[in-house]
Write a protein that holds these residues in place. Sequence first.
Motif, PDB file in Angstrom:
ATOM      1  N   ARG A  68       0.855  -1.195   0.000  1.00 37.96           N
ATOM      2  CA  ARG A  68       0.000   0.000   0.000  1.00 37.96           C
ATOM      3  C   ARG A  68       0.885   1.236   0.000  1.00 37.96           C
ATOM      4  O   ARG A  68       1.769   1.378   0.844  1.00 37.96           O
ATOM      5  CB  ARG A  68      -0.919  -0.013   1.212  1.00 37.96           C
ATOM      6  CG  ARG A  68      -1.799  -1.293   1.235  1.00 37.96           C
ATOM      7  CD  ARG A  68      -2.663  -1.392   2.476  1.00 37.96           C
ATOM      8  NE  ARG A  68      -3.590  -0.296   2.530  1.00 37.96           N
ATOM      9  CZ  ARG A  68      -3.544   0.686   3.435  1.00 37.96           C
ATOM     10  NH1 ARG A  68      -2.618   0.697   4.364  1.00 37.96           N
ATOM     11  NH2 ARG A  68      -4.411   1.660   3.408  1.00 37.96           N
TER      12      ARG A  68
ATOM     13  N   GLU B 294      -2.802  -0.951  -3.663  1.00 29.85           N
ATOM     14  CA  GLU B 294      -3.507   0.331  -3.501  1.00 29.85           C
ATOM     15  C   GLU B 294      -2.488   1.453  -3.523  1.00 29.85           C
ATOM     16  O   GLU B 294      -1.374   1.281  -3.000  1.00 29.85           O
ATOM     17  CB  GLU B 294      -4.098   0.425  -2.097  1.00 29.85           C
ATOM     18  CG  GLU B 294      -5.358  -0.295  -1.825  1.00 29.85           C
ATOM     19  CD  GLU B 294      -5.621  -0.172  -0.311  1.00 29.85           C
ATOM     20  OE1 GLU B 294      -5.730  -1.230   0.317  1.00 29.85           O
ATOM     21  OE2 GLU B 294      -5.668   0.969   0.203  1.00 29.85           O
TER      22      GLU B 294
ATOM     23  N   PHE C   5       1.029   3.096   5.818  1.00 31.03           N
ATOM     24  CA  PHE C   5       1.351   2.609   4.478  1.00 31.03           C
ATOM     25  C   PHE C   5       2.691   1.867   4.506  1.00 31.03           C
ATOM     26  O   PHE C   5       3.526   2.106   5.381  1.00 31.03           O
ATOM     27  CB  PHE C   5       1.444   3.790   3.506  1.00 31.03           C
ATOM     28  CG  PHE C   5       0.157   4.547   3.375  1.00 31.03           C
ATOM     29  CD1 PHE C   5      -0.832   4.115   2.501  1.00 31.03           C
ATOM     30  CD2 PHE C   5      -0.081   5.685   4.134  1.00 31.03           C
ATOM     31  CE1 PHE C   5      -2.039   4.810   2.390  1.00 31.03           C
ATOM     32  CE2 PHE C   5      -1.279   6.385   4.031  1.00 31.03           C
ATOM     33  CZ  PHE C   5      -2.257   5.948   3.160  1.00 31.03           C
TER      34      PHE C   5
END
Length: 327
Positions: A24, A48, A88
């Motif tokens: 991510r 993502e 993240f």
Amino acid sequence: MAMDRDLGVAFVRAWFEAGSSPVRGWEMTAATGVRGLRLLEEGGVFGEFTFTEENREALSVLRANGGERPGARVVATDARQGVAGAPFDFVDLDPYGSPARFVPAALESVRPGGVLAVTATDLMVLAGAQPSACERRYGSRPVRGRLGPEGGLRILLAYVASEAERRGRSVRSLLGYVRDHHVRAYLEVGKYAGDPAPVGSVDPATWTGPDVGDRGPYGPLWLGALFDRALARKLRVPSSAAAPDELGRFLARVNEEVEVDVPFYYEANRLSHALGLPRPPSLDRLLAHLRARGFRAGRTHVRPEGFRTDAPRPVVERSVADLSSVH
Ligand SMILES: C[S@@+](CC[C@H](N)C(=O)[O-])C[C@H]1O[C@@H](n2cnc3c(N)ncnc32)[C@H](O)[C@@H]1O
């Protein structure tokens, strides 16, 4: 910036395992999204990717470029506030000028074990042309002159390390480099375990490396490694690269440099001039000469004439002098 973005793709392909849990990412200051979109499309590891931007015009281009792509999420916000979805695995920070004001949100949004990639383009400040601005902005006294840009990279790393420590985090440089008018580093972010970061100052009175001038002490500077050797060995020019030859040359240089990852470099031509010698020795012979004497020595990506070595300066000077007279 094409090579710089190619290198980003090479980095994520080498660092993150394709096929394990989807990575991510967050690009904090995305502009039109070209950097992050390339990472998402060509990196092959991201599940993502969040893009933040606050400029309205840039946002409309960003939405047109990336809004519909699977995995992409565009958020209009001030990146200094952070963004929903943290932590993240990868955070990219590439603003105009200094990244300092974004660093707290960046560090708070990377999961331990993740990576922060950070660019600084304020080299006037970091590389010593505006020393008081550097002290104000980064709390560090900059190196001036030809070693100034590397000094700037080391100031940026020291600054991020100190901000990390304040948040119970540590950082390790995986790939830190100087390029044109910017410096950039990929940093592994960990949990702070009490070990001090390799940060210190360079005092010309006691320093035995390359000539840093006499306006010191300089720093705080990151005095640890710039590169992770295993990573450097794994970096490959991606087939999608926009500047493959340039990246290939850069990676070859970095792979030489990892063998002698010490702070600051010499320049054979400048040394020879400073020593009043008629001509510089060939760099290949000089490196071979130092290695034959048991020292590590290798070229640096920073300048074509530059080389790093763990030999003390008197040994380097004597070697340059000896070889200058032999042709
Ligand atoms: C150097 S550009 C980014 C370039 C981009 N990373 C790339 O490689 O194409 C910097 C961008 O940061 C944006 N920016 C500046 N301050 C910001 C903030 N506080 N939050 C979000 N974006 C910001 C600017 O509008 C600009 O588009």
